[in-house]
Design a protein around this motif. Structure first.
Motif, short mmCIF file in Angstrom:
data_model
loop_
_atom_site.label_atom_id
_atom_site.label_comp_id
_atom_site.label_asym_id
_atom_site.label_seq_id
_atom_site.Cartn_x
_atom_site.Cartn_y
_atom_site.Cartn_z
N GLN A 1 6.45 13.00 1.27
CA GLN A 1 6.22 12.18 2.60
C GLN A 1 4.66 12.91 3.01
O GLN A 1 3.97 11.93 3.45
CB GLN A 1 7.19 12.50 3.70
CG GLN A 1 6.78 12.22 4.77
CD GLN A 1 8.15 12.23 5.81
OE1 GLN A 1 9.13 12.94 5.58
NE2 GLN A 1 8.20 11.87 7.19
N THR B 1 0.89 -1.11 -0.25
CA THR B 1 -0.06 0.05 -0.01
C THR B 1 0.79 1.25 0.01
O THR B 1 0.64 2.24 -0.73
CB THR B 1 -0.91 0.06 1.26
OG1 THR B 1 -1.78 -1.11 1.31
CG2 THR B 1 -1.90 1.26 1.13
N ARG B 2 1.81 1.31 0.81
CA ARG B 2 2.80 2.47 1.00
C ARG B 2 3.37 2.71 -0.56
O ARG B 2 3.58 3.63 -0.94
CB ARG B 2 3.93 2.27 1.91
CG ARG B 2 5.04 3.34 2.06
CD ARG B 2 5.83 3.05 3.31
NE ARG B 2 5.16 2.72 4.61
CZ ARG B 2 4.94 3.91 5.51
NH1 ARG B 2 5.23 5.33 5.13
NH2 ARG B 2 4.31 3.68 6.54
N CYS C 1 0.79 4.12 -2.78
CA CYS C 1 0.94 5.56 -2.54
C CYS C 1 1.93 6.36 -2.93
O CYS C 1 1.78 7.42 -3.44
CB CYS C 1 0.61 5.83 -0.73
SG CYS C 1 -0.87 5.16 -0.01
N LEU D 1 -2.05 7.08 2.94
CA LEU D 1 -2.29 5.90 3.83
C LEU D 1 -3.26 6.44 4.76
O LEU D 1 -4.09 5.23 5.22
CB LEU D 1 -0.76 5.78 4.43
CG LEU D 1 0.15 5.32 3.88
CD1 LEU D 1 1.65 5.25 4.64
CD2 LEU D 1 0.15 3.76 3.19
N VAL E 1 2.08 10.80 0.64
CA VAL E 1 2.00 9.42 1.23
C VAL E 1 1.31 9.14 2.37
O VAL E 1 0.36 8.33 2.63
CB VAL E 1 3.67 8.79 1.28
CG1 VAL E 1 3.46 7.41 1.70
CG2 VAL E 1 4.18 8.65 -0.23
N GLU E 2 1.52 9.95 3.25
CA GLU E 2 0.85 9.98 4.60
C GLU E 2 -0.68 10.24 4.38
O GLU E 2 -1.48 9.29 5.14
CB GLU E 2 1.47 11.12 5.79
CG GLU E 2 2.63 10.57 6.17
CD GLU E 2 3.36 11.67 7.13
OE1 GLU E 2 2.74 12.65 7.39
OE2 GLU E 2 4.61 11.35 7.37
#
Length: 75
Positions: free
Chosen positions: A65, A4-5, A8, A72, A68-69
């Motif tokens: 970053q 998943t990461r 993303c 997620l 992505v956060e």
């Protein structure tokens, strides 16, 4: 999970301009001496000093970053 990461990160990379995407991928590509050589090539190609290159990479990394956060947390 890791898959998943990665998904993303891939999606977030696509939100960058082609030039910025190429910069961040080349900046982190390679190991040790290869990475140093890649960064020297980037500085020469872009015509910027090392500190400017570092700051651009830092801003792009922070942007990725955050993206992505968000990705997620949204899944």
């Amino acid at each position: 999970d890791g898959e998943t990461r990665l998904s993303c990160l891939s999606n977030c990379l696509q939100t960058l301009s082609p030039d910025n995407r190429e910069l961040i991928l080349q900046y982190y590509q390679g190991e040790k001496s290869e990475k140093i050589q890649n960064r020297k090539k980037l500085m020469k190609r872009l015509g910027v000093p090392v500190n400017t290159l570092r700051m651009r990479a830092l801003r792009l990394r922070e942007r990725l970053q955050g993206c992505v956060e968000e990705c997620l947390n949204g899944t």
